[in-house]
Design an enzyme around this catalytic site. Structure first.
Site, PDB file in Angstrom:
ATOM      1  N   GLY A  14       0.782  -1.269  -0.188  1.00 44.83           N
ATOM      2  CA  GLY A  14       0.144  -0.109  -0.122  1.00 44.83           C
ATOM      3  C   GLY A  14       0.819   1.342   0.154  1.00 44.83           C
ATOM      4  N   SER A  15       1.938   1.119  -0.608  1.00 43.18           N
ATOM      5  CA  SER A  15       2.759   2.471  -0.557  1.00 43.18           C
ATOM      6  C   SER A  15       2.105   3.442  -1.542  1.00 43.18           C
ATOM      7  CB  SER A  15       4.301   2.434  -0.769  1.00 43.18           C
ATOM      8  OG  SER A  15       4.641   1.889  -2.079  1.00 43.18           O
ATOM      9  N   ARG A  67     -14.577 -15.781 -11.262  1.00 42.93           N
ATOM     10  CA  ARG A  67     -14.083 -14.439 -11.175  1.00 42.93           C
ATOM     11  C   ARG A  67     -15.149 -13.411 -11.350  1.00 42.93           C
ATOM     12  NH1 ARG A  67      -8.682 -13.409 -12.467  1.00 42.93           N
ATOM     13  NH2 ARG A  67      -8.403 -15.359 -13.220  1.00 42.93           N
ATOM     14  N   MET A  92      -3.244  -7.672  -7.297  1.00 44.20           N
ATOM     15  CA  MET A  92      -2.855  -8.821  -8.161  1.00 44.20           C
ATOM     16  C   MET A  92      -3.884  -9.606  -8.567  1.00 44.20           C
ATOM     17  SD  MET A  92       0.107  -7.387  -8.262  1.00 44.20           S
ATOM     18  CE  MET A  92       1.388  -8.217  -8.534  1.00 44.20           C
ATOM     19  N   ARG A  93      -5.094  -9.350  -9.046  1.00 44.82           N
ATOM     20  CA  ARG A  93      -6.028 -10.183  -9.584  1.00 44.82           C
ATOM     21  C   ARG A  93      -6.358  -9.653 -11.049  1.00 44.82           C
ATOM     22  NH1 ARG A  93      -6.328 -14.817  -8.079  1.00 44.82           N
ATOM     23  NH2 ARG A  93      -8.332 -15.116  -8.873  1.00 44.82           N
ATOM     24  N   ILE A  94      -6.354 -10.534 -11.740  1.00 41.27           N
ATOM     25  CA  ILE A  94      -7.033 -10.160 -13.281  1.00 41.27           C
ATOM     26  C   ILE A  94      -8.584 -10.060 -12.970  1.00 41.27           C
ATOM     27  CG2 ILE A  94      -7.418 -10.794 -15.584  1.00 41.27           C
ATOM     28  CD1 ILE A  94      -4.529 -12.293 -15.262  1.00 41.27           C
ATOM     29  N   HIS A 111       2.096   0.049 -13.127  1.00 37.36           N
ATOM     30  CA  HIS A 111       3.031  -1.033 -13.242  1.00 37.36           C
ATOM     31  C   HIS A 111       4.538  -0.887 -13.291  1.00 37.36           C
ATOM     32  CE1 HIS A 111       3.742  -5.055 -14.741  1.00 37.36           C
ATOM     33  NE2 HIS A 111       4.765  -4.598 -15.490  1.00 37.36           N
ATOM     34  N   GLU A 176       7.068   5.954  -8.939  1.00 40.29           N
ATOM     35  CA  GLU A 176       5.422   5.500  -9.088  1.00 40.29           C
ATOM     36  C   GLU A 176       4.673   6.481  -8.051  1.00 40.29           C
ATOM     37  OE1 GLU A 176       4.483   1.351  -8.381  1.00 40.29           O
ATOM     38  OE2 GLU A 176       6.502   0.939  -8.748  1.00 40.29           O
TER      39      GLU A 176
HETATM   40  C1  GAR Z   1       3.962  -1.499  -7.179  1.00 40.65           C
HETATM   41  O1  GAR Z   1       5.379  -1.137  -7.481  1.00 40.65           O
HETATM   42  C2  GAR Z   1       3.088  -1.758  -8.220  1.00 40.65           C
HETATM   43  O2  GAR Z   1       3.602  -0.976  -9.430  1.00 40.65           O
HETATM   44  C3  GAR Z   1       3.091  -3.028  -8.432  1.00 40.65           C
HETATM   45  O3  GAR Z   1       3.043  -3.483  -7.260  1.00 40.65           O
HETATM   46  C4  GAR Z   1       3.683  -2.772  -6.423  1.00 40.65           C
HETATM   47  C5  GAR Z   1       2.696  -2.434  -5.085  1.00 40.65           C
HETATM   48  O4  GAR Z   1       3.256  -1.602  -4.328  1.00 40.65           O
HETATM   49  N1  GAR Z   1       2.247  -3.284  -9.521  1.00 40.65           N
HETATM   50  C6  GAR Z   1       1.987  -4.535 -10.164  1.00 40.65           C
HETATM   51  O5  GAR Z   1       3.129  -5.032 -10.487  1.00 40.65           O
HETATM   52  C7  GAR Z   1       0.831  -4.716 -10.972  1.00 40.65           C
HETATM   53  N2  GAR Z   1       1.254  -5.463 -12.212  1.00 40.65           N
HETATM   54  P1  GAR Z   1       2.500  -0.953  -3.201  1.00 40.65           P
HETATM   55  O6  GAR Z   1       1.373  -1.879  -2.434  1.00 40.65           O
HETATM   56  O7  GAR Z   1       3.585  -0.504  -2.324  1.00 40.65           O
HETATM   57  O8  GAR Z   1       2.074   0.351  -3.643  1.00 40.65           O
END
Ligand code: GAR
Length: 202
Positions: A14-15, A67, A92-94, A111, A176
Site C-alpha cells: 500500500g505505498s 471471477r 494482483m488479480r485479473i 505497473h 511511482e
Molecule cells: C507497485 O510497485 C506496483 O507498481 C506493482 O505492485 C507494487 C505495489 O506496491 N504493481 C504491479 O506489479 C501490477 N502489475 P505498493 O502496494 O507498495 O503500492
C-alpha cells in the site's frame, strides 16, 4: 470543487495507496479516496487506510466460485460507496471482461516497468535479467488484456550494474508515487480520457 470519488484496489503493502491518500488530502486535489478494497484480508495497505481514516473493505477472491462473482461483489462495494474512478495499486488479480468493460476509461493501473516491456510478475527481475539500462513505471487505463491498456504516462529510472530486484524496486517506487498522483489529477480533472483505444490529452 467536487472531488471525484476514487477507490484504490490493493493486495499488499500500500505505498502507492499512501501516496494517493496524501495527494487527495490537499484541498485543491480533484479526487478523494472514498474506498480501499483489498482481496487480501491481511494486506498491510489496509492498515495504511485505517490509519488515515479511509473506509476499507476486504474479502478474498478465494471465497467466490468464479471471477465474475468476485468482481460482482467488488462492483457492489464500489457502487455502495458511489465510486467514480478506480486506481489499482498492486492489486494482483485479473478482472473479468464484464467488469473491465463497465469501468473502462475510469480505471487506472500502475505497473513497475516501462510497458510494453516486462509485463506480469517479477517485473524488476525481468528488467535486470534483460540487462536494460533504463526502467521505470507506467500508469495506463485498464483493458481486458493484462498490462496492455493505453499508456497515460511513464517515468524512467536508471538501472545500475549492481542493482538487485529490491534496489530497483525501491528506486522505481519513488517515481511511482509521484507519477500516480499526477495521473490521477489529470484523469479526475477530465484532462485525459480513453478514446478509441488511446489515452487522449484534452
Ligand atoms: C507497485 O510497485 C506496483 O507498481 C506493482 O505492485 C507494487 C505495489 O506496491 N504493481 C504491479 O506489479 C501490477 N502489475 P505498493 O502496494 O507498495 O503500492
Amino acid at each position: 470543487m467536487t472531488k471525484k470519488r476514487t477507490a484504490v484496489l490493493i493486495s499488499g503493502r500500500g505505498s502507492n495507496l499512501a501516496a494517493l491518500i496524501a495527494a487527495c488530502r490537499e484541498p485543491a486535489f480533484p479526487a478523494e479516496i472514498a474506498l480501499v478494497f483489498s482481496n487480501v484480508e491481511t494486506a498491510e495497505g489496509l492498515r495504511v487506510a485505517a490509519a488515515a481514516g479511509v473506509p476499507a473493505t476486504a474479502f478474498s477472491h478465494k471465497t467466490f466460485a468464479t471471477r465474475e462473482e468476485f468482481d460482482a461483489a467488488i462492483d457492489a462495494a464500489l457502487s455502495a460507496a458511489k465510486i467514480e474512478l478506480i486506481c489499482e495499486a498492486g492489486f494482483m488479480r485479473i478482472h473479468s471482461d464484464g467488469f473491465v468493460r463497465k469501468w473502462q476509461g475510469r480505471m487506472l493501473n500502475i505497473h513497475p516497468s516501462l510497458l510494453p516491456a516486462f509485463k506480469g510478475i517479477r517485473v524488476h527481475q525481468q528488467a535486470i535479467d534483460a540487462g536494460v539500462r533504463i526502467s521505470g513505471c507506467t500508469v495506463h487505463f485498464i483493458v481486458p488484456e493484462l498490462d496492455s491498456g493505453p499508456i497515460i504516462a511513464q517515468a524512467a529510472v536508471p538501472v545500475f550494474p549492481d542493482d538487485t530486484a529490491a534496489s530497483l524496486q525501491e528506486r522505481t517506487l519513488v517515481e511511482e508515487h509521484k507519477l500516480y498522483r499526477a495521473v490521477l489529477k489529470l484523469v479526475a480533472e477530465g484532462k485525459v480520457v480513453l478514446r478509441e483505444g488511446r489515452a487522449v490529452f484534452l
